[in-house]
Design an enzyme around this catalytic site. Structure first.
Site, PDB file in Angstrom:
ATOM      1  N   HIS A   1       0.843  -1.161   0.044  1.00 56.29           N
ATOM      2  CA  HIS A   1       0.004  -0.067  -0.115  1.00 56.29           C
ATOM      3  C   HIS A   1       0.850   1.345  -0.017  1.00 56.29           C
ATOM      4  O   HIS A   1       0.521   2.188   0.826  1.00 56.29           O
ATOM      5  CB  HIS A   1      -1.143  -0.064   1.076  1.00 56.29           C
ATOM      6  CG  HIS A   1      -0.593  -0.199   2.427  1.00 56.29           C
ATOM      7  ND1 HIS A   1       0.254   0.635   3.107  1.00 56.29           N
ATOM      8  CD2 HIS A   1      -1.140  -0.740   3.342  1.00 56.29           C
ATOM      9  CE1 HIS A   1       0.411   0.138   4.221  1.00 56.29           C
ATOM     10  NE2 HIS A   1      -0.467  -0.468   4.804  1.00 56.29           N
TER      11      HIS A   1
ATOM     12  N   HIS B   1      -6.827  -8.599  13.886  1.00 59.81           N
ATOM     13  CA  HIS B   1      -6.599  -7.187  13.413  1.00 59.81           C
ATOM     14  C   HIS B   1      -7.464  -7.556  11.871  1.00 59.81           C
ATOM     15  O   HIS B   1      -7.151  -8.678  11.093  1.00 59.81           O
ATOM     16  CB  HIS B   1      -5.071  -7.182  13.100  1.00 59.81           C
ATOM     17  CG  HIS B   1      -4.960  -5.929  12.157  1.00 59.81           C
ATOM     18  ND1 HIS B   1      -5.707  -4.675  12.381  1.00 59.81           N
ATOM     19  CD2 HIS B   1      -3.548  -5.579  11.577  1.00 59.81           C
ATOM     20  CE1 HIS B   1      -5.341  -3.855  11.539  1.00 59.81           C
ATOM     21  NE2 HIS B   1      -3.967  -4.266  11.035  1.00 59.81           N
TER      22      HIS B   1
ATOM     23  N   ASP C   1      -4.477  -7.541   4.774  1.00 58.37           N
ATOM     24  CA  ASP C   1      -3.362  -8.423   4.691  1.00 58.37           C
ATOM     25  C   ASP C   1      -3.465  -9.484   5.732  1.00 58.37           C
ATOM     26  O   ASP C   1      -2.384 -10.594   5.658  1.00 58.37           O
ATOM     27  CB  ASP C   1      -1.907  -7.931   4.839  1.00 58.37           C
ATOM     28  CG  ASP C   1      -1.650  -6.973   5.897  1.00 58.37           C
ATOM     29  OD1 ASP C   1      -2.897  -6.247   6.202  1.00 58.37           O
ATOM     30  OD2 ASP C   1      -0.825  -6.850   6.628  1.00 58.37           O
TER      31      ASP C   1
ATOM     32  N   HIS D   1      -2.325  -1.062  15.095  1.00 60.31           N
ATOM     33  CA  HIS D   1      -2.100   0.535  14.815  1.00 60.31           C
ATOM     34  C   HIS D   1      -3.654   0.354  13.807  1.00 60.31           C
ATOM     35  O   HIS D   1      -3.728   1.632  13.367  1.00 60.31           O
ATOM     36  CB  HIS D   1      -0.974   0.423  13.650  1.00 60.31           C
ATOM     37  CG  HIS D   1      -1.355  -0.384  12.316  1.00 60.31           C
ATOM     38  ND1 HIS D   1      -1.574   0.185  11.161  1.00 60.31           N
ATOM     39  CD2 HIS D   1      -1.376  -1.579  12.118  1.00 60.31           C
ATOM     40  CE1 HIS D   1      -1.849  -0.528  10.199  1.00 60.31           C
ATOM     41  NE2 HIS D   1      -1.616  -1.635  10.875  1.00 60.31           N
TER      42      HIS D   1
ATOM     43  N   ASP E   1       0.263  -6.892  14.267  1.00 56.41           N
ATOM     44  CA  ASP E   1       1.223  -6.113  13.605  1.00 56.41           C
ATOM     45  C   ASP E   1       2.590  -5.630  14.413  1.00 56.41           C
ATOM     46  O   ASP E   1       3.828  -5.381  13.963  1.00 56.41           O
ATOM     47  CB  ASP E   1       0.874  -4.728  12.688  1.00 56.41           C
ATOM     48  CG  ASP E   1       0.079  -5.141  11.606  1.00 56.41           C
ATOM     49  OD1 ASP E   1       0.476  -6.168  10.640  1.00 56.41           O
ATOM     50  OD2 ASP E   1      -0.808  -4.415  11.332  1.00 56.41           O
TER      51      ASP E   1
ATOM     52  N   TYR F   1       9.830  -0.514   9.757  1.00 57.59           N
ATOM     53  CA  TYR F   1       8.359  -1.037   9.915  1.00 57.59           C
ATOM     54  C   TYR F   1       7.975  -0.122  10.996  1.00 57.59           C
ATOM     55  O   TYR F   1       6.533   0.503  10.872  1.00 57.59           O
ATOM     56  CB  TYR F   1       8.244  -2.545  10.641  1.00 57.59           C
ATOM     57  CG  TYR F   1       7.048  -2.892  10.508  1.00 57.59           C
ATOM     58  CD1 TYR F   1       6.208  -3.694   9.449  1.00 57.59           C
ATOM     59  CD2 TYR F   1       6.142  -2.797  11.665  1.00 57.59           C
ATOM     60  CE1 TYR F   1       5.210  -4.191   9.647  1.00 57.59           C
ATOM     61  CE2 TYR F   1       4.873  -3.241  11.576  1.00 57.59           C
ATOM     62  CZ  TYR F   1       4.415  -4.214  10.724  1.00 57.59           C
ATOM     63  OH  TYR F   1       3.128  -4.697  10.644  1.00 57.59           O
TER      64      TYR F   1
ATOM     65  N   HIS G   1       3.894 -10.324  10.789  1.00 55.39           N
ATOM     66  CA  HIS G   1       4.929 -10.352   9.886  1.00 55.39           C
ATOM     67  C   HIS G   1       6.250 -10.658  10.086  1.00 55.39           C
ATOM     68  O   HIS G   1       6.688 -10.211  11.219  1.00 55.39           O
ATOM     69  CB  HIS G   1       4.852  -8.735   9.230  1.00 55.39           C
ATOM     70  CG  HIS G   1       3.668  -8.463   8.702  1.00 55.39           C
ATOM     71  ND1 HIS G   1       3.164  -8.827   7.367  1.00 55.39           N
ATOM     72  CD2 HIS G   1       2.636  -7.504   9.043  1.00 55.39           C
ATOM     73  CE1 HIS G   1       2.000  -8.054   7.319  1.00 55.39           C
ATOM     74  NE2 HIS G   1       1.816  -7.382   8.130  1.00 55.39           N
TER      75      HIS G   1
HETATM   76 FE1  FEO Z   1      -2.040  -3.760   9.777  1.00 50.01          FE
HETATM   77 FE2  FEO Z   1       0.001  -6.156   8.738  1.00 50.01          FE
HETATM   78  O1  FEO Z   1      -1.689  -4.858   8.689  1.00 50.01           O
END
Ligand code: FEO
Length: 405
Positions: free
Chosen positions: A24, A78, A82, A145, A164, A196, A229
């Site tokens: 994004h 969340h 993704d 977030h 995240d 990140y 991630h």
């Molecule tokens: Fe806030 Fe990895 O999405």
């Protein structure tokens, strides 16, 4: 990559995205992973899903361990796509599962899917789910977030599934921090963490401090942090908590980043004596041309240094568009504890430096005013002014930085 057991009967069943380079708008030169976790307990429980396009990867990973129809609970920490955009594919195979989600998460999910046939349990901080030998506790982390965000703590395993937070966009065959450090490097891992944080979590430093304090007050023991991630922190989970606290407190290196753009090279020529001046004050300096550098890389480098100089030509009495775009983007990230100044060349009326200073004031950063403007190509006399400007800025950065010792 097949499922990996991270704790007794708890498996990583996620997907590695080697190829993604634009997340994004945020560049991801190292790719990323979408991590989700399967708990093979009396009540089989899936925590999170993966990005659309990778649904079959996680489903295949699950199928190698268990029939997905046997999944009893699906925890959605969340709802950003993704992590949730393959939920419908999972629910097709696990139609009887109950989804555990925050109230805001449920409202968001209703906008993304037809949820009318799915079973839900809305959870808040402190709510638990017993799966057999494991007890899951949910911890809401609103605005970390997204408003819906939460984490899931698995007590007996001392495992925090942190969505995240504490993640990195890092595609690797290594699943754990110690593996990655051994196969690649600690420096690359740390750079991924900063990248990140700077691009995603910078606005939320106060919330991060409060949430880590809350975790500490709850007295929960953590010996593994599994984000959604990148690699999982098992060697030193305390180190990533401390790194987040440091970043939330505005920790930066005593260096300077010069971020500029240029039309006919005059602003670019100014960077040479400016960086000589900075160097002669004993500080390291990195220089970034905006149109040659992805925005998220410029943001990361800004965040690493205590001081930043913004260079912009004047176009139509305003900032050069790429510089204006960068400053608007930066303002949205609500940076703190940095000192910033401006320089640039102009053809007739000027205005870019004045505009930049106004942006700095809006961001409430420590502003090094009034900045430096040069008419057209820098003369020898202008070069001397630029050199002194670099030296003076470096002195101010050192003085400002000393407040954080
Ligand atoms: Fe806030 Fe990895 O999405």
């Amino acid at each position: 990559m097949r499922a990996v057991e991270i704790k007794p009967d708890i498996y990583w069943v996620g997907a590695i995205d080697w190829a993604v380079r634009d997340f994004h708008g945020y560049v991801t030169p190292r790719g990323t992973t979408y991590n989700n976790y399967l708990i093979l307990d009396e009540q089989i429980t899936l925590v999170d899903t993966v990005k659309y396009g990778f649904a079959q990867v996680t489903i295949d990973n699950i199928k190698r361990l268990v029939d997905p129809a046997k999944i009893v609970n699906v925890v959605v920490n969340h709802i950003e796509p993704d992590h949730v955009s393959s939920l419908d594919k999972v629910m097709e195979l696990s139609p009887d599962a109950t989804i555990y989600i925050t109230n805001r998460g449920k409202k968001g999910l209703d906008k993304l899917f037809d949820t009318s046939k799915w079973k839900f349990r809305i959870v808040k901080t402190g709510d638990t789910l017993n799966t057999g030998k494991y007890n899951l506790t949910f911890l809401e982390t609103p605005m970390l977030h997204w408003p819906d965000s939460m984490m899931t703590y698995v007590k007996k395993a001392k495992l925090l599934i942190s969505q995240d937070a504490f993640g990195q966009h890092l595609a690797t065959a290594s699943r754990f921090d110690d593996e990655f450090i051994e196969c690649a490097s600690l420096a690359e891992l740390e750079d991924s963490v900063i990248d990140y944080y700077a691009n995603i979590l910078m606005p939320f430093g106060s919330l991060i401090k409060a949430k880590i304090t809350e975790l500490q007050k709850l007295g929960i023991e953590i010996d593994m942090i599994a984000p959604d991630h990148g690699i999982i922190w098992r060697k030193e989970p305390g180190s990533i908590l401390q790194k987040y606290l440091d970043m939330a407190n505005g920790k930066a290196s005593l260096t300077i980043t010069v971020i500029y753009d240029t039309m006919w090279h005059s602003t670019e020529l100014m960077t040479l004596p400016i960086t000589r001046g900075i160097k002669d004050e004993g500080l390291d300096c990195k220089v970034i041309k905006l149109r040659a550098t992805p925005m998220s890389v410029a943001i990361k480098e800004f965040w690493k240094s205590r001081g930043c100089l913004i260079g912009s030509p004047t176009l139509n009495n305003l900032l050069y568009p790429s510089v204006a775009e960068f400053l608007i983007h930066l303002r949205g990230l609500r940076p703190k504890n940095r000192i910033i100044g401006a320089f640039g060349s102009y053809g007739w009326g000027g205005g870019a430096v004045k505009e930049a200073n106004e942006e700095f004031r809006k961001m409430k950063l420590e502003a090094f005013e009034p900045g430096l403007q040069v008419l057209s190509k820098p003369s020898l006399e202008d070069e001397t002014k630029c050199y002194e400007f670099g030296r003076d800025f470096a002195k101010s950065v050192k003085e400002y930085h000393s407040k954080f010792d």
